[in-house]
Design a protein around this motif. Structure first.
Motif, PDB file in Angstrom:
ATOM      1  N   LYS A  78       0.844  -1.200   0.000  1.00  0.00           N
ATOM      2  CA  LYS A  78       0.000   0.000   0.000  1.00  0.00           C
ATOM      3  C   LYS A  78       0.886   1.259   0.000  1.00  0.00           C
ATOM      4  O   LYS A  78       1.712   1.448   0.893  1.00  0.00           O
ATOM      5  N   GLU A  79       0.723   2.044  -1.020  1.00  0.00           N
ATOM      6  CA  GLU A  79       1.384   3.347  -1.172  1.00  0.00           C
ATOM      7  C   GLU A  79       2.902   3.256  -1.355  1.00  0.00           C
ATOM      8  O   GLU A  79       3.582   4.291  -1.337  1.00  0.00           O
ATOM      9  N   ASN A  80       3.434   2.058  -1.520  1.00  0.00           N
ATOM     10  CA  ASN A  80       4.880   1.918  -1.683  1.00  0.00           C
ATOM     11  C   ASN A  80       5.226   0.946  -2.799  1.00  0.00           C
ATOM     12  O   ASN A  80       4.591  -0.090  -2.946  1.00  0.00           O
ATOM     13  N   ILE A  81       6.230   1.297  -3.571  1.00  0.00           N
ATOM     14  CA  ILE A  81       6.811   0.367  -4.532  1.00  0.00           C
ATOM     15  C   ILE A  81       8.006  -0.277  -3.856  1.00  0.00           C
ATOM     16  O   ILE A  81       8.953   0.411  -3.452  1.00  0.00           O
ATOM     17  N   ILE A  82       7.957  -1.610  -3.714  1.00  0.00           N
ATOM     18  CA  ILE A  82       9.020  -2.310  -3.000  1.00  0.00           C
ATOM     19  C   ILE A  82      10.119  -2.764  -3.961  1.00  0.00           C
ATOM     20  O   ILE A  82      11.302  -2.663  -3.659  1.00  0.00           O
ATOM     21  N   ASP A  83       9.725  -3.268  -5.105  1.00  0.00           N
ATOM     22  CA  ASP A  83      10.692  -3.793  -6.075  1.00  0.00           C
ATOM     23  C   ASP A  83      10.121  -3.578  -7.465  1.00  0.00           C
ATOM     24  O   ASP A  83       9.088  -4.135  -7.789  1.00  0.00           O
ATOM     25  N   GLU A  84      10.776  -2.748  -8.249  1.00  0.00           N
ATOM     26  CA  GLU A  84      10.320  -2.518  -9.626  1.00  0.00           C
ATOM     27  C   GLU A  84      11.392  -2.925 -10.614  1.00  0.00           C
ATOM     28  O   GLU A  84      11.479  -2.390 -11.715  1.00  0.00           O
ATOM     29  N   SER A  85      12.187  -3.895 -10.237  1.00  0.00           N
ATOM     30  CA  SER A  85      13.327  -4.282 -11.066  1.00  0.00           C
ATOM     31  C   SER A  85      12.919  -4.887 -12.412  1.00  0.00           C
ATOM     32  O   SER A  85      13.719  -4.938 -13.328  1.00  0.00           O
TER      33      SER A  85
END
Lengths: 114, 115
Positions: B51-58
């Motif tokens: 929620k509201e965060n991008i953790i890993d966009e690799s």
């Protein structure tokens, strides 16, 4: 780079035949392993998973898989397939302690003839 | 208990248009993952969000692609100025927590066709 390889892209079997689908992964660390199935027109469903312990794991619908660490393999088996097993099967790996990123094999399409 | 919902199931866009794909996770799940399946290939990880965060966009292409998971509402995968090579099935998955021990539950996918 980490990868998952499924050796058979398309398998055709008659009902009651035995099934073994190969899966190898390339990663030297500790991994969690999964097999997913996608029946025609449906979403991916988890068949079985391995985290630790007994390397022979049993899943739903009579499927089982064996983790052989020395061979980096996690092959899926079923002693006697049914027409309803016609589907696409995906092997997937995630690094233990890692978050999120499932690495999938290319998939194997299984067609079971009645 | 409803599973992971995705809409639309099929989306047709002309080159240069925008595509917006939506994913509603299972109830109680706050972790969302997007995967893309190109023809004749397996699923490829794109992005992992809380929620509201991008953790890993690799796994996200550097240009034209973006993802969000707002505090309220579904997760959105947005593709700007689509090209033919974006034609694929886009799958969303959700999990209760973000560890490698949590099962990811998949939605039915959105099949994007770019004309």
């Amino acid at each position: 780079a980490q990868s998952v390889s499924q050796h058979n892209h398309h398998v055709i079997l008659s009902e009651a035949a035995s099934l073994e689908l190969g899966c190898n992964y390339s990663y030297g660390g500790t991994v969690n392993l999964f097999w997913y199935v996608q029946y025609p027109g449906q979403h991916l469903q988890l068949l079985l998973k391995y985290f630790s312990g007994d390397p022979l794991v049993k899943g739903i619908k009579g499927f089982e898989a064996e983790f052989i660490k020395s061979k980096f393999s996690f092959n899926l088996r079923k002693p006697s397939v049914q027409w309803s097993d016609t589907a696409e099967y995906f092997c997937a790996v995630i690094h233990s302690g890692n978050t999120g990123k499932l690495i999938f094999g290319q998939g194997t399409t299984l067609q079971v003839k009645p | 208990n409803a599973g992971v919902m995705q809409n639309p199931r099929h989306l047709v866009r002309r080159r240069g248009q925008e595509a917006r794909l939506r994913c509603s996770p299972m109830k109680g799940h706050s972790h969302v993952y997007w995967y893309r399946q190109l023809p004749e290939e397996g699923l490829k990880f794109m992005v992992y969000l809380q929620k509201e965060n991008i953790i890993d966009e690799s796994g996200m292409p550097k240009e034209r692609f973006s993802a969000e998971f707002p505090k309220e509402g579904p997760s959105i995968l947005r593709i700007q100025q689509v090209v033919r090579g974006d034609s694929a099935a886009y799958f969303c998955a959700s999990s209760e927590a973000g560890s490698s021990y949590n099962e990811q539950f998949f939605g039915p996918g959105t099949r994007l066709t770019v004309l």
